[in-house]
Write a protein that holds these residues in place. Structure first.
Motif, PDB file in Angstrom:
ATOM      1  N   LEU A   1     -29.076  -4.573   3.800  1.00  0.00           N
ATOM      2  CA  LEU A   1     -29.524  -5.231   2.782  1.00  0.00           C
ATOM      3  C   LEU A   1     -31.705  -5.435   3.510  1.00  0.00           C
ATOM      4  N   VAL A   2     -32.132  -5.459   1.742  1.00  0.00           N
ATOM      5  CA  VAL A   2     -33.025  -5.253   2.647  1.00  0.00           C
ATOM      6  C   VAL A   2     -34.170  -6.626   1.606  1.00  0.00           C
ATOM      7  N   ASP A   3     -35.120  -7.124   1.715  1.00  0.00           N
ATOM      8  CA  ASP A   3     -36.219  -8.146   1.382  1.00  0.00           C
ATOM      9  C   ASP A   3     -35.492  -9.511   0.981  1.00  0.00           C
ATOM     10  N   GLN A   4     -34.574  -9.763   2.185  1.00  0.00           N
ATOM     11  CA  GLN A   4     -33.726 -10.804   1.694  1.00  0.00           C
ATOM     12  C   GLN A   4     -34.315 -12.212   2.245  1.00  0.00           C
ATOM     13  N   ASN A   5     -35.791 -12.295   2.780  1.00  0.00           N
ATOM     14  CA  ASN A   5     -36.587 -12.744   3.846  1.00  0.00           C
ATOM     15  C   ASN A   5     -36.532 -14.197   2.651  1.00  0.00           C
ATOM     16  N   MET A   6     -37.196 -14.013   1.863  1.00  0.00           N
ATOM     17  CA  MET A   6     -37.132 -15.597   0.474  1.00  0.00           C
ATOM     18  C   MET A   6     -35.129 -15.806   0.141  1.00  0.00           C
TER      19      MET A   6
ATOM     20  N   ASP B   1     -27.329  -9.347   6.957  1.00  0.00           N
ATOM     21  CA  ASP B   1     -26.970  -8.544   7.267  1.00  0.00           C
ATOM     22  C   ASP B   1     -25.853  -8.270   8.280  1.00  0.00           C
ATOM     23  N   PHE B   2     -25.037  -8.833   8.345  1.00  0.00           N
ATOM     24  CA  PHE B   2     -24.247  -9.290   9.164  1.00  0.00           C
ATOM     25  C   PHE B   2     -23.133  -7.737   9.697  1.00  0.00           C
ATOM     26  N   ASN B   3     -22.760  -6.929   9.349  1.00  0.00           N
ATOM     27  CA  ASN B   3     -22.590  -5.972   9.668  1.00  0.00           C
ATOM     28  C   ASN B   3     -23.209  -5.060  10.068  1.00  0.00           C
TER      29      ASN B   3
ATOM     30  N   ASP C   1     -24.051  -4.662  14.856  1.00  0.00           N
ATOM     31  CA  ASP C   1     -23.629  -4.072  16.229  1.00  0.00           C
ATOM     32  C   ASP C   1     -25.072  -2.322  15.752  1.00  0.00           C
ATOM     33  N   PRO C   2     -26.055  -2.467  15.834  1.00  0.00           N
ATOM     34  CA  PRO C   2     -26.804  -2.190  14.979  1.00  0.00           C
ATOM     35  C   PRO C   2     -27.427  -0.573  15.877  1.00  0.00           C
TER      36      PRO C   2
ATOM     37  N   HIS D   1     -32.131  -5.143  11.385  1.00  0.00           N
ATOM     38  CA  HIS D   1     -32.425  -4.996  10.418  1.00  0.00           C
ATOM     39  C   HIS D   1     -32.648  -3.252  10.028  1.00  0.00           C
ATOM     40  N   ALA D   2     -32.982  -3.866   8.517  1.00  0.00           N
ATOM     41  CA  ALA D   2     -33.072  -1.916   7.930  1.00  0.00           C
ATOM     42  C   ALA D   2     -33.925  -2.128   7.048  1.00  0.00           C
ATOM     43  N   HIS D   3     -34.688  -0.700   7.546  1.00  0.00           N
ATOM     44  CA  HIS D   3     -36.030   0.152   6.984  1.00  0.00           C
ATOM     45  C   HIS D   3     -36.064   0.698   6.322  1.00  0.00           C
ATOM     46  N   ILE D   4     -36.488   0.829   5.093  1.00  0.00           N
ATOM     47  CA  ILE D   4     -36.263   2.050   4.593  1.00  0.00           C
ATOM     48  C   ILE D   4     -37.571   3.014   3.794  1.00  0.00           C
TER      49      ILE D   4
END
Length: 360
Positions: free
Chosen positions: A203-208, A220-222, A226-227, A316-319
């Protein structure tokens, strides 16, 4: 010992005469999931993979996440019994993440705020009374399965099946990526020998959305479970990677949809209605895309990775676009799904649920 066991499995594939299949060979799929049950998105993700022309579901592999692994395995096997699909093997897998722990998650919540959904480690409630390791299996509301788990551990099952069908197996992951990361660490050729990876998460940009919508659905539980596994998997040399992330929050299982599914009564549809859960169809959409990529209407290709450094950004994801992506980190291009044909997906899922019964 690892090399000896892996060599044995690869040799076994050769001895049984497994070879490259013809172009018309089935679409081989393994689903790796944290099968929270009974019912709900995790279990229902099996449905799009059943009784599909040209699709061969080689097996299910189970990973700790939404629940403890032993309970998830039991729910998955029980569902296969209800659906008369007991020819499909279920391989038990990781009972804990690679590095992350209950203690570390407790500390993280104290430092950086509550994690909305903690799965096996407290669900939507407190983590305070969570044991450090998997507890004994309790009573199951859907009943204890008679179908036994496969004797092969999940990571080895993944390796064995990918080498049995080189470049033909789609790995669908809809839970934490621990089992897949273990397979990669055990066999450096695993990812390159698979056909592709399709995963739910990123998931990206989910703060709002976490402020204005459902904070749990924006988590982004998954990946945060386990990052380290997510980083290992996303930096492996897959031929193709598809991310089903934000878009999977947009389609809900509703009462009218459930009533439509159960308008044709079967043991599967009645099981679904009995254990109905009004959740986004995260995992169902992911597995549906694996067998019907035409459901994708729009996508963006980017490089993706997951943060493994301690702190509030852990998991957290980064793209990045190619022009600004970090160099020398083995980042892979990922197709991030941004829009799907919702009507076709829903219509297809209704039909698949009504026709999921097998003959075994």
């Amino acid at each position: 010992m690892r090399r000896t066991l892996l060599s044995f499995l690869l040799a076994a594939c050769s001895l049984t005469g497994v070879a490259h299949a013809a172009p018309s060979a089935p679409n081989y799929i393994i689903e790796d999931n944290d099968f929270l049950g009974p019912g709900g998105s995790d279990i229902q993700s099996i449905i799009p993979l059943l009784n599909r022309p040209g699709v061969s579901l080689l097996g299910l592999t189970v990973v700790m996440g939404d629940d403890w692994e032993n309970a998830e395995s039991a729910h998955a096997r029980r569902f296969l019994e209800i659906a008369h699909q007991t020819q499909i093997p279920v391989a038990d897998g990781a009972t804990l993440p690679l590095v992350n722990t209950v203690a570390a998650t407790k500390l993280r919540e104290k430092q950086y705020g509550t994690i909305p959904w903690k799965g096996a480690w407290g669900g939507l409630g407190s983590i305070d009374n969570t044991p450090d390791t998997q507890p004994a299996l309790g009573t199951l509301p859907d009943g204890a399965p008679h179908l036994a788990a496969d004797a092969t551990p999940a990571a080895m099952f993944l390796i064995r099946e990918v080498h049995a069908h080189p470049h033909q197996v789609t790995i669908v992951t809809t839970g934490p990526l621990t089992n897949v990361a273990l397979a990669i660490r055990m066999d450096s050729t695993f990812a390159a020998t698979a056909k592709q990876l399709i995963f739910m998460g990123g998931l990206v940009d989910q703060n709002m959305n976490s402020v204005t919508g459902n904070a749990d659905f924006a988590s982004d539980f998954n990946m945060i479970t386990d990052p380290e596994a997510a980083h290992i998997v996303l930096t492996a040399p897959w031929a193709a990677i598809t991310c089903v992330g934000n878009v999977s929050n947009d389609i809900m299982m509703t009462h009218p949809l459930m009533d439509r599914i159960n308008s044709r009564h079967t043991p599967v549809t009645e099981y679904m209605q009995k254990f109905y859960a009004p959740l986004p169809m995260w995992d169902e959409l992911t597995s549906a895309i694996a067998v019907d990529p035409s459901l994708i209407r729009k996508s963006v290709t980017a490089y993706m990775d997951f943060n493994t450094a301690p702190g509030m950004d852990y998991g957290h994801a980064h793209i990045w676009p190619e022009s600004t992506a970090p160099k020398g980190m083995n980042l892979q291009k990922v197709k991030i799904v941004t829009s799907v044909d919702t009507r076709s997906f829903i219509d297809g899922f209704v039909s698949q649920a009504q026709n999921a019964m097998g003959t075994h």
